[in-house]
Write a protein that holds these residues in place. Structure first.
Motif, PDB file in Angstrom:
ATOM      1  N   TYR A   1       0.141  -1.488   3.052  1.00 49.47           N
ATOM      2  CA  TYR A   1      -0.079  -0.546   1.948  1.00 49.47           C
ATOM      3  C   TYR A   1      -1.547  -0.135   1.876  1.00 49.47           C
ATOM      4  N   LEU A   2      -2.450  -1.079   2.122  1.00 52.14           N
ATOM      5  CA  LEU A   2      -3.878  -0.740   2.159  1.00 52.14           C
ATOM      6  C   LEU A   2      -4.153   0.268   3.271  1.00 52.14           C
ATOM      7  N   LYS A   3      -3.563   0.035   4.427  1.00 52.43           N
ATOM      8  CA  LYS A   3      -3.759   0.954   5.552  1.00 52.43           C
ATOM      9  C   LYS A   3      -3.243   2.356   5.205  1.00 52.43           C
ATOM     10  N   LEU A   4      -2.063   2.428   4.599  1.00 49.41           N
ATOM     11  CA  LEU A   4      -1.475   3.716   4.219  1.00 49.41           C
ATOM     12  C   LEU A   4      -2.342   4.436   3.184  1.00 49.41           C
TER      13      LEU A   4
ATOM     14  N   ASP B   1       7.999   7.156   3.013  1.00 40.11           N
ATOM     15  CA  ASP B   1       6.967   6.228   3.487  1.00 40.11           C
ATOM     16  C   ASP B   1       7.054   4.895   2.757  1.00 40.11           C
ATOM     17  N   LEU B   2       7.234   4.965   1.450  1.00 39.73           N
ATOM     18  CA  LEU B   2       7.279   3.751   0.637  1.00 39.73           C
ATOM     19  C   LEU B   2       8.536   2.930   0.893  1.00 39.73           C
ATOM     20  N   ALA B   3       9.625   3.593   1.273  1.00 43.49           N
ATOM     21  CA  ALA B   3      10.881   2.879   1.554  1.00 43.49           C
ATOM     22  C   ALA B   3      10.691   1.881   2.700  1.00 43.49           C
ATOM     23  N   GLU B   4       9.898   2.255   3.699  1.00 42.22           N
ATOM     24  CA  GLU B   4       9.624   1.347   4.813  1.00 42.22           C
ATOM     25  C   GLU B   4       8.863   0.111   4.329  1.00 42.22           C
TER      26      GLU B   4
ATOM     27  N   LEU C   1      -5.225  -3.352  -7.275  1.00 42.40           N
ATOM     28  CA  LEU C   1      -6.243  -3.886  -6.361  1.00 42.40           C
ATOM     29  C   LEU C   1      -6.223  -3.143  -5.028  1.00 42.40           C
ATOM     30  N   ILE C   2      -5.033  -2.977  -4.471  1.00 42.29           N
ATOM     31  CA  ILE C   2      -4.902  -2.312  -3.169  1.00 42.29           C
ATOM     32  C   ILE C   2      -5.359  -0.865  -3.260  1.00 42.29           C
ATOM     33  N   GLU C   3      -4.866  -0.147  -4.260  1.00 42.54           N
ATOM     34  CA  GLU C   3      -5.189   1.279  -4.390  1.00 42.54           C
ATOM     35  C   GLU C   3      -6.669   1.498  -4.700  1.00 42.54           C
ATOM     36  N   GLY C   4      -7.262   0.634  -5.519  1.00 39.01           N
ATOM     37  CA  GLY C   4      -8.689   0.761  -5.828  1.00 39.01           C
ATOM     38  C   GLY C   4      -9.551   0.558  -4.595  1.00 39.01           C
ATOM     39  N   LEU C   5      -9.257  -0.488  -3.835  1.00 38.70           N
ATOM     40  CA  LEU C   5     -10.007  -0.741  -2.603  1.00 38.70           C
ATOM     41  C   LEU C   5      -9.794   0.389  -1.604  1.00 38.70           C
ATOM     42  N   SER C   6      -8.575   0.887  -1.524  1.00 33.27           N
ATOM     43  CA  SER C   6      -8.290   1.950  -0.552  1.00 33.27           C
ATOM     44  C   SER C   6      -9.094   3.218  -0.852  1.00 33.27           C
ATOM     45  N   MET C   7      -9.283   3.531  -2.124  1.00 32.84           N
ATOM     46  CA  MET C   7     -10.084   4.709  -2.479  1.00 32.84           C
ATOM     47  C   MET C   7     -11.538   4.516  -2.071  1.00 32.84           C
TER      48      MET C   7
END
Length: 197
Positions: free
Chosen positions: A96-99, A71-74, A166-172
């Motif tokens: 990345y936020l969507k994922l 997934d991350l390779a894309e 930032l992305i991972e925190g918001l995504s949670m």
């Protein structure tokens, strides 16, 4: 020769199916509440078949890192193939936020993090994935800074780490509230990342 290849492909497909099924079970029941029997039953395979491929749940969860890498390779490819580094970064932030904010991904991340705190063997594959993602992001940030001058006060690597944080925190937060990111949140996130860069 083709018969061996066919058997190898079948074994690989079965292995992937078992790992994907284990991930679903871990999401729904949690790592410790899921038994190998649960995974076998849900996957429609025998216990012996699972043990032919994996020594136990720890190996299964470690193998999930392999699927994550795909997934991350894309995402990484999107960073490196776009000729406009800033546009590539904005697209990366959005994708990345969507994922990460998909409820199943957030739940699995929490399960993996919790187990990784107790079992360092699990951490290895996921850290490799994160380092690979960080490197691609760091290179993109360096390219943007080269074109625009950027923010030299924050090293490229730290900027990449903070961007992922930032992305991972918001995504949670989004996943916990069982919703999609709002347009305002996405705009604010992109602005925050731009300021970092």
């Amino acid at each position: 020769m083709s018969e061996k290849l066919s058997r190898a492909e079948t074994a690989d497909a079965r292995r992937k199916h078992i790992v994907e099924t284990a991930a679903i079970c871990f999401i729904e029941q949690g790592f410790h509440q899921t038994g190998i029997r649960d995974i076998a039953k849900r996957a429609g395979v025998s216990l012996g078949n699972i043990y032919n491929h994996f020594g136990g749940k720890t190996e299964l969860i470690a193998e999930i890192a392999t699927l994550e890498a795909e997934d991350l390779a894309e995402l990484q490819e999107g960073l490196t193939t776009n000729t406009d580094p800033l546009a590539a970064l904005e697209t990366f932030v959005e994708r990345y936020l969507k994922l990460c904010s998909q409820p199943e991904n957030a739940a699995l991340t929490i399960e993996i993090l919790a187990e990784a705190m107790r079992n360092p063997v699990i951490v290895e594959g996921f850290l490799t994935n994160r380092d690979s993602l960080l490197l691609a992001l760091e290179d993109q940030i360096a390219a943007i800074r080269k074109l625009s001058g950027g923010n030299p006060d924050i090293p490229d690597r730290d900027c990449a780490k903070f961007t992922l944080d930032l992305i991972e925190g918001l995504s949670m937060r989004i996943a916990f509230s069982e919703r999609k990111p709002s347009k305002r949140e996405l705009i604010s996130l992109k602005r925050a990342v731009k300021r970092l860069v």
